[in-house]
Design a protein around this motif. Sequence first.
Motif, PDB file in Angstrom:
ATOM      1  N   ARG A  87      -8.829  37.462  22.554  1.00  0.00           N
ATOM      2  CA  ARG A  87      -9.391  36.212  22.042  1.00  0.00           C
ATOM      3  C   ARG A  87     -10.510  36.495  21.045  1.00  0.00           C
ATOM      4  N   LEU A  88     -11.250  37.573  21.267  1.00  0.00           N
ATOM      5  CA  LEU A  88     -12.371  37.890  20.383  1.00  0.00           C
ATOM      6  C   LEU A  88     -11.916  38.352  19.006  1.00  0.00           C
ATOM      7  N   ASP A  89     -10.644  38.787  18.902  1.00  0.00           N
ATOM      8  CA  ASP A  89     -10.122  39.197  17.598  1.00  0.00           C
ATOM      9  C   ASP A  89     -10.035  38.019  16.619  1.00  0.00           C
ATOM     10  N   LEU A  90     -10.111  36.801  17.147  1.00  0.00           N
ATOM     11  CA  LEU A  90      -9.896  35.607  16.322  1.00  0.00           C
ATOM     12  C   LEU A  90     -11.179  35.036  15.728  1.00  0.00           C
ATOM     13  N   ILE A  91     -12.316  35.681  15.994  1.00  0.00           N
ATOM     14  CA  ILE A  91     -13.609  35.057  15.702  1.00  0.00           C
ATOM     15  C   ILE A  91     -13.758  34.605  14.257  1.00  0.00           C
ATOM     16  N   GLU A  92     -13.701  35.541  13.334  1.00  0.00           N
ATOM     17  CA  GLU A  92     -14.085  35.226  11.957  1.00  0.00           C
ATOM     18  C   GLU A  92     -13.197  34.161  11.334  1.00  0.00           C
ATOM     19  N   LYS A  93     -11.867  34.314  11.507  1.00  0.00           N
ATOM     20  CA  LYS A  93     -10.986  33.338  10.859  1.00  0.00           C
ATOM     21  C   LYS A  93     -11.141  31.942  11.450  1.00  0.00           C
ATOM     22  N   ASN A  94     -11.363  31.877  12.781  1.00  0.00           N
ATOM     23  CA  ASN A  94     -11.484  30.546  13.375  1.00  0.00           C
ATOM     24  C   ASN A  94     -12.860  29.919  13.161  1.00  0.00           C
ATOM     25  N   VAL A  95     -13.896  30.716  13.053  1.00  0.00           N
ATOM     26  CA  VAL A  95     -15.218  30.163  12.714  1.00  0.00           C
ATOM     27  C   VAL A  95     -15.170  29.520  11.332  1.00  0.00           C
ATOM     28  N   ASN A  96     -14.489  30.163  10.399  1.00  0.00           N
ATOM     29  CA  ASN A  96     -14.371  29.598   9.049  1.00  0.00           C
ATOM     30  C   ASN A  96     -13.578  28.292   9.055  1.00  0.00           C
ATOM     31  N   ILE A  97     -12.510  28.254   9.845  1.00  0.00           N
ATOM     32  CA  ILE A  97     -11.729  27.026   9.974  1.00  0.00           C
ATOM     33  C   ILE A  97     -12.594  25.913  10.565  1.00  0.00           C
ATOM     34  N   PHE A  98     -13.373  26.247  11.585  1.00  0.00           N
ATOM     35  CA  PHE A  98     -14.192  25.250  12.283  1.00  0.00           C
ATOM     36  C   PHE A  98     -15.303  24.698  11.396  1.00  0.00           C
ATOM     37  N   LYS A  99     -15.820  25.513  10.502  1.00  0.00           N
ATOM     38  CA  LYS A  99     -16.876  25.019   9.620  1.00  0.00           C
ATOM     39  C   LYS A  99     -16.379  23.813   8.831  1.00  0.00           C
ATOM     40  N   GLY A 100     -15.151  23.900   8.332  1.00  0.00           N
ATOM     41  CA  GLY A 100     -14.576  22.797   7.585  1.00  0.00           C
ATOM     42  C   GLY A 100     -14.244  21.602   8.463  1.00  0.00           C
ATOM     43  N   ILE A 101     -13.678  21.870   9.634  1.00  0.00           N
ATOM     44  CA  ILE A 101     -13.288  20.779  10.540  1.00  0.00           C
ATOM     45  C   ILE A 101     -14.507  19.999  11.006  1.00  0.00           C
ATOM     46  N   VAL A 102     -15.496  20.700  11.537  1.00  0.00           N
ATOM     47  CA  VAL A 102     -16.680  20.033  12.088  1.00  0.00           C
ATOM     48  C   VAL A 102     -17.437  19.288  10.988  1.00  0.00           C
ATOM     49  N   THR A 106     -10.053  25.763  21.220  1.00  0.00           N
ATOM     50  CA  THR A 106      -9.559  26.902  20.436  1.00  0.00           C
ATOM     51  C   THR A 106     -10.294  28.181  20.820  1.00  0.00           C
ATOM     52  N   ASN A 107      -9.576  29.301  20.822  1.00  0.00           N
ATOM     53  CA  ASN A 107     -10.173  30.596  21.156  1.00  0.00           C
ATOM     54  C   ASN A 107     -10.699  31.338  19.928  1.00  0.00           C
ATOM     55  N   PRO A 108     -11.763  32.141  20.117  1.00  0.00           N
ATOM     56  CA  PRO A 108     -12.512  32.360  21.364  1.00  0.00           C
ATOM     57  C   PRO A 108     -13.407  31.157  21.659  1.00  0.00           C
TER      58      PRO A 108
END
Length: 318
Positions: free
Chosen positions: A92-107, A123-125
């Motif tokens: 799950r920790l392998d997903l950090i950077e790409k999902n943080v970037n996605i979340f910045k736009g969503i939030v 969503t993970n992590p």
Amino acid sequence: MVYGSKTTRVVIIGTGFVGSSYAFSLINQNVADEMVLLDLSKEKAEGDAMDLNHGLPFGSPMKIWAGDYSDCKDADLVVITAGANQKPGETRLDLIEKNVNIFKGIVGSVMENEFKGIFIVATNPVDILSYATWKFSGLPMERVIGSGTILDTARFRFLLSQYFDLDVRNIHGYIMGEHGDTELPVWSQTRIGSELIDRYIEHNKPDTKKEDLDEIFINVRDAAYHIIERKGATHYAIAMGLKRLTRAILRNEHSILTVSTLLKGEFGLDDLYIGVPAIVSQNGIERVMEIDLNEEEMKQLHHSAKVLKEAMAPVFKP
């Protein structure tokens, strides 16, 4: 936002495996009045809305549509299930950077539309993305909740119920820490009915070996890997966990659930989201249940927190 006092609306962002399974679980429970589906693929969201609406004659009354971020303005809950999925061999920790970037736009898009409700993050992590949602949204911490170890705790209770041949609803225990490889079982507080597990074993199953219990926890911790290897994703059980969390909020149940929330000194930890038992109500997180952990469990929890902090450091620099 009190259940029954107004029209309740849930916005689901991401209609992949988890989002669509969660949406399906909501129409089978009379939890909310309105459900809005958002997805990067507008057609996917529209297709899911059509399909779910066709099931309403067999489910609970609800208004369902594929919408956009403007629908967040009047939402009680925005539930984020969007993001890159965990692939076979990935943690799950392998997903950090790409999902943080996605979340910045969503939030950012949610908050631009004057959202005043509660975020649920699945969503993970999940611990790190809950922290990201809190930071990006500027909302009070009690209004940003991660699914945390709600699913791990359910897996724990289920496997114990199988081992002891008992109703899962009579097994009471917690998995705490990261929703991932460093999570821990709180054996010292696990109960069968009202009896602590050690006492229950002594009286009813004295042939139980420590290795048996260790194997149960390993199967809890690694469950997602086994499921992903077999079918590509886990989604039914977490969808039901999200539905349970939704009900606790919208119906103001003051339920104790193992969610990911911000710690501010509890358990000797600070400035991170991590899975702990907390009281959940219409206001979000009412308070963290700072249950007694033995020395080994406290050490494991602090190790889990250390792993999360180190993983977050490159993304959330001081």
